[in-house]
Write a protein that holds these residues in place. Structure first.
Motif, PDB file in Angstrom:
ATOM      1  N   VAL A  99      41.802  36.208  40.735  1.00 40.50           N
ATOM      2  CA  VAL A  99      42.617  37.268  41.331  1.00 40.50           C
ATOM      3  C   VAL A  99      43.563  36.658  42.365  1.00 40.50           C
ATOM      4  O   VAL A  99      43.106  36.010  43.304  1.00 40.50           O
ATOM      5  CB  VAL A  99      41.726  38.341  41.998  1.00 40.50           C
ATOM      6  CG1 VAL A  99      42.584  39.377  42.725  1.00 40.50           C
ATOM      7  CG2 VAL A  99      40.839  39.011  40.957  1.00 40.50           C
ATOM      8  N   PRO A 100      44.868  36.862  42.227  1.00 37.46           N
ATOM      9  CA  PRO A 100      45.820  36.301  43.195  1.00 37.46           C
ATOM     10  C   PRO A 100      45.557  36.844  44.605  1.00 37.46           C
ATOM     11  O   PRO A 100      45.237  38.023  44.783  1.00 37.46           O
ATOM     12  CB  PRO A 100      47.180  36.782  42.672  1.00 37.46           C
ATOM     13  CG  PRO A 100      46.957  37.060  41.213  1.00 37.46           C
ATOM     14  CD  PRO A 100      45.547  37.564  41.123  1.00 37.46           C
ATOM     15  N   GLY A 101      45.681  35.957  45.593  1.00 36.27           N
ATOM     16  CA  GLY A 101      45.539  36.384  46.971  1.00 36.27           C
ATOM     17  C   GLY A 101      44.113  36.629  47.412  1.00 36.27           C
ATOM     18  O   GLY A 101      43.884  37.284  48.431  1.00 36.27           O
ATOM     19  N   GLY A 102      43.152  36.109  46.693  1.00 33.59           N
ATOM     20  CA  GLY A 102      41.756  36.297  47.062  1.00 33.59           C
ATOM     21  C   GLY A 102      41.338  35.410  48.222  1.00 33.59           C
ATOM     22  O   GLY A 102      42.168  34.739  48.847  1.00 33.59           O
ATOM     23  N   ILE A 103      40.052  35.403  48.520  1.00 35.01           N
ATOM     24  CA  ILE A 103      39.540  34.553  49.602  1.00 35.01           C
ATOM     25  C   ILE A 103      38.581  33.524  49.013  1.00 35.01           C
ATOM     26  O   ILE A 103      37.942  33.767  47.984  1.00 35.01           O
ATOM     27  CB  ILE A 103      38.846  35.372  50.704  1.00 35.01           C
ATOM     28  CG1 ILE A 103      37.603  36.099  50.169  1.00 35.01           C
ATOM     29  CG2 ILE A 103      39.812  36.368  51.316  1.00 35.01           C
ATOM     30  CD1 ILE A 103      36.804  36.808  51.239  1.00 35.01           C
ATOM     31  N   VAL A 104      38.493  32.390  49.679  1.00 36.24           N
ATOM     32  CA  VAL A 104      37.665  31.294  49.184  1.00 36.24           C
ATOM     33  C   VAL A 104      36.248  31.431  49.734  1.00 36.24           C
ATOM     34  O   VAL A 104      36.038  31.638  50.927  1.00 36.24           O
ATOM     35  CB  VAL A 104      38.255  29.935  49.605  1.00 36.24           C
ATOM     36  CG1 VAL A 104      37.312  28.800  49.198  1.00 36.24           C
ATOM     37  CG2 VAL A 104      39.624  29.736  48.967  1.00 36.24           C
ATOM     38  N   HIS A 105      35.278  31.328  48.847  1.00 35.38           N
ATOM     39  CA  HIS A 105      33.876  31.256  49.258  1.00 35.38           C
ATOM     40  C   HIS A 105      33.290  30.018  48.604  1.00 35.38           C
ATOM     41  O   HIS A 105      33.414  29.829  47.384  1.00 35.38           O
ATOM     42  CB  HIS A 105      33.102  32.499  48.809  1.00 35.38           C
ATOM     43  CG  HIS A 105      31.613  32.273  48.774  1.00 35.38           C
ATOM     44  ND1 HIS A 105      30.910  32.098  47.595  1.00 35.38           N
ATOM     45  CD2 HIS A 105      30.712  32.155  49.766  1.00 35.38           C
ATOM     46  CE1 HIS A 105      29.640  31.891  47.863  1.00 35.38           C
ATOM     47  NE2 HIS A 105      29.491  31.929  49.176  1.00 35.38           N
ATOM     48  N   SER A 106      32.642  29.176  49.382  1.00 37.02           N
ATOM     49  CA  SER A 106      32.088  27.952  48.818  1.00 37.02           C
ATOM     50  C   SER A 106      30.779  27.621  49.507  1.00 37.02           C
ATOM     51  O   SER A 106      30.100  28.489  50.040  1.00 37.02           O
ATOM     52  CB  SER A 106      33.102  26.811  48.955  1.00 37.02           C
ATOM     53  OG  SER A 106      32.717  25.710  48.178  1.00 37.02           O
TER      54      SER A 106
END
Length: 418
Positions: free
Chosen positions: A289-296
């Protein structure tokens, strides 16, 4: 030898402490985590099996701590050990997805009707931290509402539940609104005063730090209503309380949150955290999804924790939950009948029990320490906050034994503290 004060234990505090070249403990205070602190250095665990724990003096103890409620199946449950061992033999962690994550995701979501997706973290702290960030991304707001004296891990925002905290930027407090537990008026005023400012309301339905007082159903219902009306996400923190119902404690309340955090038992005794949510709110975590947030997180969703967690959840059947909860309820009744004359009570719900002076929301730290040691000297290991958590290897006889020893410990402390 019966030790009667924390000071008497100081002589054993250096037994295992290793020091740096300056003569200071290599770990601050001599501990690997602050939660170990009970006024003097405790003995060290060397082995556990079922509800039993052995310390470095060779003493056999009843483990009612369970690594702070994590070990709901006790120590070294054979099926969990085997699941983790098989996973480790195949590889402890990889830089591409693994199938064990899917198994655990399915096991978690089966217990959370209404929530469609889950992401894993390495701890409950990380799960709550991720929930706050996700709620802010979804709503475009910064504000967070929490109840006073709650505990939601050690992230900066979560620590503010207890008020200003050292090391947390003062400006962060501008975005946090604290309301007294079960105060409907204060909860409503938080939204009246700032109707379009809050990204999330975070609730723990049985907050240990706030006195193990249950959140009133009316308070939960109002939080759900206000969140829906104001475009705020309701986040329920079930890192501890997930053990209390087949669908967590939120299921017992009949409320479906927008996001839910879990941890502890869902890793089978290995590091884990989870953030589950409704599909539409989890969408920003989708890298497609464009503009999402990173979770790692290097070890998030690792196959060993996932395999152990799947085994733990498979073993935690509805009948086992009901059995443990019934044992805990009976223990509370038995304890309270005996403790009423000395002005103490045991609170909690289901398999969680904690003694308090009657009517008190907090226990003085020195009293907590004395009670921890009084219980330890009677062969029971509690959490540093004196919380007892039952585990599935325990039967009626073991829980009755715990109750009798705990009552005796409380009476001894009540007599000293007056």
């Amino acid at each position: 030898m019966v030790i009667t004060s924390v000071g008497d234990r100081a002589e054993s505090s250096d037994r295992h402490i290793r020091r740096n070249t300056a003569g200071r403990p290599m770990m601050p205070g001599g501990y690997g985590r602050s939660a170990y602190h009970v006024g003097a250095a405790p003995t060290y665990a060397v082995r556990g099996e079922g509800w039993r724990l052995w310390d470095d003096t060779g003493r056999e103890l009843i483990d009612a701590n369970g690594n702070f409620t994590t070990l709901i199946h006790g120590n070294a449950h054979p099926e969990i050990v085997e699941a983790a061992h098989r996973a480790m033999q195949r590889g402890s962690a990889w830089g591409i997805p693994n199938l064990a994550e899917w198994d655990l995701a399915e096991a978690v979501l089966q217990r959370l009707p209404g929530l469609g997706q889950v992401r894993f973290t390495n701890s409950g702290t990380e799960a709550v931290m991720s929930a706050v960030r996700l709620a802010r991304a979804v709503t475009g707001r910064d504000g967070v509402v929490m109840t006073k004296d709650g505990y939601h891990g050690s992230s900066d925002v979560a620590l503010l539940a207890s008020g200003p905290s050292k090391g947390v930027p003062k400006a962060m407090g501008d975005d946090v609104t604290l309301v007294p537990l079960n105060d409907l008026t204060a909860l409503r005023e938080a939204f009246t005063q700032r109707p379009a400012s809050h990204a999330a309301i975070i609730l723990d339905l049985l907050p240990n730090k706030a006195g193990l007082v249950e959140v009133a159903p009316q308070f939960v219902a109002e939080a759900r209503t206000l969140a829906s009306e104001h475009g705020t996400l309701l986040v329920i923190d079930e890192v501890i309380s997930f053990r209390l119902g087949e669908h967590g404690l939120s299921g017992a309340y009949g409320v479906v949150p927008d996001l839910l955090t879990a941890g502890k038992l869902i890793g089978g005794g290995l590091p884990i955290g989870a953030l589950a949510g409704r599909d539409e709110y989890m969408e920003p975590l989708d890298p497609w999804v464009p503009g999402g947030i990173v979770h790692s997180g290097t070890f998030s969703g690792n196959p060993v924790s996932s395999a152990a967690g799947s085994a733990a959840l498979r073993l935690l059947t509805a009948s086992q939950i009901d059995r443990l909860n019934a044992l805990g309820d009976a223990a509370r009744t038995q304890a309270n009948e005996q403790l009423q004359p000395c002005g103490w009570e045991v609170r909690g719900r289901g398999s969680l029990l904690r003694p308090f002076p009657a009517g008190a929301r907090k226990v003085a730290e020195a009293t907590q320490h004395e009670l921890w040691w009084a219980a330890y000297e009677r062969g029971v290991v509690l959490s540093s906050a004196n919380l007892a958590a039952l585990s599935t290897p325990m039967d009626t006889a073991v829980v009755t034994d715990i109750t009798e020893r705990l009552v005796d410990a409380v009476k001894a402390v009540a007599e000293v503290t007056g």
